[in-house]
Design a protein around this motif. Structure first.
Motif, PDB file in Angstrom:
ATOM      1  N   UNK A 161      49.409  -1.641  47.090  1.00 32.79           N
ATOM      2  CA  UNK A 161      48.702  -1.728  45.810  1.00 32.79           C
ATOM      3  C   UNK A 161      49.574  -2.169  44.648  1.00 32.79           C
ATOM      4  N   UNK A 162      50.875  -1.871  44.689  1.00 30.67           N
ATOM      5  CA  UNK A 162      51.744  -2.230  43.565  1.00 30.67           C
ATOM      6  C   UNK A 162      52.909  -3.137  43.957  1.00 30.67           C
ATOM      7  N   UNK A 163      52.905  -3.650  45.175  1.00 33.17           N
ATOM      8  CA  UNK A 163      54.009  -4.496  45.628  1.00 33.17           C
ATOM      9  C   UNK A 163      53.479  -5.859  46.064  1.00 33.17           C
ATOM     10  N   UNK A 164      53.759  -6.890  45.263  1.00 33.01           N
ATOM     11  CA  UNK A 164      53.308  -8.231  45.642  1.00 33.01           C
ATOM     12  C   UNK A 164      54.228  -8.851  46.688  1.00 33.01           C
ATOM     13  N   UNK A 165      53.760  -9.912  47.298  1.00 33.39           N
ATOM     14  CA  UNK A 165      54.595 -10.748  48.161  1.00 33.39           C
ATOM     15  C   UNK A 165      54.827 -12.059  47.402  1.00 33.39           C
ATOM     16  N   UNK A 166      55.562 -12.952  47.997  1.00 34.18           N
ATOM     17  CA  UNK A 166      55.758 -14.259  47.350  1.00 34.18           C
ATOM     18  C   UNK A 166      54.472 -15.079  47.322  1.00 34.18           C
ATOM     19  N   UNK A 167      53.466 -14.669  48.105  1.00 32.90           N
ATOM     20  CA  UNK A 167      52.190 -15.403  48.147  1.00 32.90           C
ATOM     21  C   UNK A 167      51.086 -14.738  47.330  1.00 32.90           C
ATOM     22  N   UNK A 168      51.388 -13.623  46.683  1.00 35.04           N
ATOM     23  CA  UNK A 168      50.389 -12.944  45.856  1.00 35.04           C
ATOM     24  C   UNK A 168      50.098 -13.811  44.634  1.00 35.04           C
ATOM     25  N   UNK A 169      48.810 -14.017  44.319  1.00 36.27           N
ATOM     26  CA  UNK A 169      48.500 -14.777  43.099  1.00 36.27           C
ATOM     27  C   UNK A 169      49.199 -14.145  41.884  1.00 36.27           C
ATOM     28  N   UNK A 170      49.800 -14.973  41.042  1.00 33.66           N
ATOM     29  CA  UNK A 170      50.576 -14.474  39.900  1.00 33.66           C
ATOM     30  C   UNK A 170      49.719 -13.630  38.965  1.00 33.66           C
ATOM     31  N   UNK A 171      48.418 -13.916  38.885  1.00 34.47           N
ATOM     32  CA  UNK A 171      47.531 -13.129  38.013  1.00 34.47           C
ATOM     33  C   UNK A 171      47.448 -11.671  38.474  1.00 34.47           C
ATOM     34  N   UNK A 172      47.729 -11.419  39.730  1.00 34.49           N
ATOM     35  CA  UNK A 172      47.760 -10.054  40.279  1.00 34.49           C
ATOM     36  C   UNK A 172      49.193  -9.522  40.259  1.00 34.49           C
ATOM     37  N   UNK A 173      50.142 -10.329  40.716  1.00 30.34           N
ATOM     38  CA  UNK A 173      51.524  -9.900  40.890  1.00 30.34           C
ATOM     39  C   UNK A 173      52.152  -9.408  39.587  1.00 30.34           C
ATOM     40  N   UNK A 174      51.868 -10.098  38.477  1.00 27.72           N
ATOM     41  CA  UNK A 174      52.515  -9.681  37.219  1.00 27.72           C
ATOM     42  C   UNK A 174      52.070  -8.282  36.802  1.00 27.72           C
ATOM     43  N   UNK A 175      50.800  -7.960  37.046  1.00 30.93           N
ATOM     44  CA  UNK A 175      50.312  -6.618  36.703  1.00 30.93           C
ATOM     45  C   UNK A 175      50.792  -5.577  37.713  1.00 30.93           C
TER      46      UNK A 175
END
Length: 194
Positions: free
Chosen positions: A134-148
């Motif tokens: 829920x709080x850890x993005x990957x390199x493929x996570x959309x930036x609109x989600x990853x930044x939050x």
């Protein structure tokens, strides 16, 4: 005759702080990472968002109890603030920790809402949503989600850290009610160069 008896306010404060700290720590440690057991990235976010949303009323009740009881404890400890050296400083630090912790908790909730909204928007566009949890993005996570996610991860860790520090400061204040500590604090105020 007014007394220094504040056991009800202390109990409400401590129970509220325990609810706040315990739930926040469990959420960070358990809820967020539990999504790793799910296959879909959007589900990892949705399940954590749902769990935090269900816990939020209890968490905010704990924070409100901590803050309200803290005000009452300050009111009944007014003489100690004036007479006992160090009591006011620790009390002010404790209050600042509680307010900062509540702000961090509110910001974490705000970030969670932004993650949820960004996830729904990415799904509408048909974008794949890949996250570790829920709080850890990957390199493929959309930036609109990853930044939050990155911001929420920090804010969610600050919540239990600040709530725990608030509890520790409260423990220090409770110990200052012991007769020896009271006498030492008053003498320190009256005879600062002793």
């Amino acid at each position: 005759m007014q007394t220094d008896n504040h056991s009800v306010a202390q109990a409400v404060h401590d129970l509220g702080s325990a609810l706040w700290f315990g739930g926040s720590a469990m959420g960070v440690i358990g809820v967020n990472s539990a999504g790793r057991d799910l296959k879909e990235g959007a589900d990892r976010i949705r399940v954590a968002s749902s769990a935090w949303g269900r816990y939020a009323p209890a968490q905010w009740a704990g924070i409100a109890a901590t803050l309200a009881a803290g005000l009452q404890l300050t009111r009944v400890g007014g003489r100690r603030i004036a007479l006992q050296q160090g009591f006011g400083t620790v009390g002010a630090t404790k209050a600042a920790l509680a307010v900062a912790g509540a702000a961090a908790t509110a910001y974490a909730a705000y970030c969670g809402k932004r993650i949820s909204d960004a996830t729904a928007e990415a799904e509408r566009r048909g974008e794949p949503i890949e996250v570790v949890d829920a709080t850890t993005p990957t390199e493929h996570t959309p930036e609109s989600i990853a930044k939050w996610q990155r911001q929420q991860r920090v804010a969610q860790f600050l919540g239990p850290v600040l709530a725990g520090a608030n509890i520790a400061a409260g423990s220090h204040l409770v110990q200052s009610y012991r007769a020896g500590a009271t006498a030492q604090g008053i003498l320190g105020r009256l005879l600062p160069n002793r």
